[in-house]
Every structure is written in structure tokens, then in C-alpha cells.
Scaffold this active site. Structure first.
Site, PDB file in Angstrom:
ATOM      1  CB  ILE A   1     -58.314  13.108 -16.436  1.00 16.38           C
ATOM      2  CG1 ILE A   1     -59.500  13.994 -16.838  1.00 16.38           C
ATOM      3  CG2 ILE A   1     -57.781  13.483 -15.052  1.00 16.38           C
ATOM      4  CD1 ILE A   1     -60.620  14.073 -15.872  1.00 16.38           C
TER       5      ILE A   1
ATOM      6  N   GLY B   1     -51.802   7.892 -13.589  1.00 22.79           N
ATOM      7  CA  GLY B   1     -50.472   7.402 -13.245  1.00 22.79           C
ATOM      8  C   GLY B   1     -49.823   6.610 -14.358  1.00 22.79           C
TER       9      GLY B   1
ATOM     10  CG  HIS C   1     -53.040   4.500 -21.481  1.00 23.32           C
ATOM     11  ND1 HIS C   1     -52.597   3.399 -20.791  1.00 23.32           N
ATOM     12  CD2 HIS C   1     -53.575   4.023 -22.633  1.00 23.32           C
ATOM     13  CE1 HIS C   1     -52.869   2.305 -21.490  1.00 23.32           C
ATOM     14  NE2 HIS C   1     -53.452   2.655 -22.604  1.00 23.32           N
TER      15      HIS C   1
HETATM   16  C1  DLZ Z   1     -57.071   4.199 -22.198  1.00 18.38           C
HETATM   17  C2  DLZ Z   1     -57.623   5.556 -21.900  1.00 18.38           C
HETATM   18  C3  DLZ Z   1     -57.197   6.231 -20.748  1.00 18.38           C
HETATM   19  C4  DLZ Z   1     -56.213   5.675 -19.777  1.00 18.38           C
HETATM   20  N1  DLZ Z   1     -57.696   7.448 -20.444  1.00 18.38           N
HETATM   21  C5  DLZ Z   1     -58.574   8.027 -21.295  1.00 18.38           C
HETATM   22  C6  DLZ Z   1     -59.097   9.311 -21.004  1.00 18.38           C
HETATM   23  O1  DLZ Z   1     -58.812   9.949 -19.975  1.00 18.38           O
HETATM   24  N2  DLZ Z   1     -59.941   9.868 -21.926  1.00 18.38           N
HETATM   25  C7  DLZ Z   1     -60.307   9.237 -23.094  1.00 18.38           C
HETATM   26  O2  DLZ Z   1     -61.068   9.809 -23.895  1.00 18.38           O
HETATM   27  N3  DLZ Z   1     -59.852   7.978 -23.361  1.00 18.38           N
HETATM   28  C8  DLZ Z   1     -59.015   7.379 -22.497  1.00 18.38           C
HETATM   29  N4  DLZ Z   1     -58.545   6.122 -22.758  1.00 18.38           N
HETATM   30  C9  DLZ Z   1     -59.131   5.353 -23.899  1.00 18.38           C
HETATM   31  C10 DLZ Z   1     -58.496   5.591 -25.269  1.00 18.38           C
HETATM   32  O3  DLZ Z   1     -58.872   6.844 -25.786  1.00 18.38           O
HETATM   33  C11 DLZ Z   1     -58.973   4.512 -26.244  1.00 18.38           C
HETATM   34  O4  DLZ Z   1     -60.377   4.482 -26.298  1.00 18.38           O
HETATM   35  C12 DLZ Z   1     -58.483   3.127 -25.871  1.00 18.38           C
HETATM   36  O5  DLZ Z   1     -57.073   3.102 -25.764  1.00 18.38           O
HETATM   37  C13 DLZ Z   1     -58.923   2.062 -26.906  1.00 18.38           C
HETATM   38  O6  DLZ Z   1     -58.410   2.367 -28.203  1.00 18.38           O
END
Ligand code: DLZ
Length: 165
Positions: free
Chosen positions: A81, A84, A87
């Protein structure tokens, strides 16, 4: 709506061994995606195992391991999702290109059930939950099984009949 034009897929996946790789962020939406994938796989007759990873970034390496271990198809489920931070773009890009690479490099189909959404509501609308408009977990599972069935029927040129890719 994102699902306009989607085909109706019915497939017999009897005998196929599928691995579902699922991220853990956004629990409620993930529960819906997993439930949809399980339902579709059960209806297709395929058998499956499930592997959980922390985030969608980790899906490609889990998919690669499943392919190397002999899965006939992989279903990758995740929810990213937009927030801000940058990532969102990094995680979406890594998951998308990584899963594509696994699929093309190994020849094992990977159903793409990673939601990339602007907000929570968009994700809930696609999660296959009560009140959702779409069921992306089921769609990804059916696509993976249907592609595995198709690939079984693709013959290798010059090889005896019955030798498939
Ligand atoms: C870091 C992160 C962020 C900000 N958002 C999501 C998300 O919305 N959905 C998701 O599956 N994973 C997110 N992650 C985590 C990254 O996929 C990952 O697990 C981390 O950067 C550690 O490698």
C-alpha cells in the site's frame, strides 16, 4: 475497476503440486487473498503447501526455492500500500520483476497475486472478502494452475510426443 476484461477460468489441476508463497503485511487483506487462493486451488483439484515470508520483497526468493524444489506452479500473494515513502515503488518493482524472473528462468508459472494499491480501501476491494469487488487471490491461483496445465501440453520440438517443456 481494475478487473474489467478478466477471463472466466475453470481448470482441472488434479495431480498438480502448487506452492503458495504469501507475505505478511496488511493482515486482513492477506487473509482474504489466502482464503481465495485456497478456495480456488481446492476447487481445481490441485494439492498445495503454504510458505509465509515477512514482506512482498521476499516473495521472489521464496518462489525461486519452491520452483527449485519441484513445484508445478507457484502462487505469490502480497499487499503493498502506497505510503509517504519511496518504499512502495521499490517493493512493488522488486516483487514484480523478481517474480517474473523466477517464472521465466525456471519455467514454473507464478500466479501474480500481489496487490499494489493507493490505499487500504482499494486493497480491501480486491481481497475476496465479504463486500469486496474482486478476488485476486483466487484469480492468481487459477492463473498459475491454468498455465501449468497449458505448459504440460507444449511439446519440445524434435522430442518424442509427450515430452513437454
Ligand atoms: C518496508 C515495507 C513497506 C514500507 N511496505 C510494505 C507493504 O506495504 N507490503 C509488504 O508486503 N511489505 C512492505 N514492506 C516490507 C518489505 O517487503 C520487506 O519485507 C522489508 O523491506 C525487509 O526486506
Amino acid at each position: 475497476m481494475s478487473g474489467a476484461g478478466a477471463p472466466v477460468v475453470t481448470v482441472d489441476g488434479t495431480g498438480l503440486r502448487v506452492t503458495v508463497v504469501a507475505a505478511s503485511w496488511h493482515e486482513q487483506v492477506m487473509d482474504g487473498l489466502l482464503a481465495g487462493a485456497r478456495r480456488a486451488l481446492a476447487e481445481s483439484g490441485a494439492s498445495w503447501t503454504e510458505v509465509r515470508v515477512p514482506g512482498s520483497f521476499e516473495l521472489p526468493v521464496a518462489a525461486a526455492r519452491a520452483a527449485a524444489a519441484g513445484a508445478d506452479a507457484v502462487v505469490a500473494l502480497g499487499v503493498v500500500i502506497r505510503g509517504g515513502t519511496p518504499h512502495f515503488d521499490y517493493v512493488c518493482s522488486a516483487a514484480t520483476s523478481g517474480l517474473t524472473d523466477v517464472s521465466v528462468r525456471t519455467g514454473v508459472p507464478v500466479g501474480f497475486g500481489v496487490l499494489t494499491c493507493d490505499d487500504d480501501q482499494q486493497a480491501l476491494d480486491r481481497a475476496g472478502l465479504e463486500g469486496s469487488k474482486e478476488d485476486k487471490g483466487a484469480e492468481a491461483a487459477l492463473a498459475a494452475v491454468a498455465t501449468a496445465v497449458v505448459l504440460r501440453g507444449v511439446l519440445v520440438p524434435g522430442e518424442p510426443a509427450g515430452t513437454s517443456l
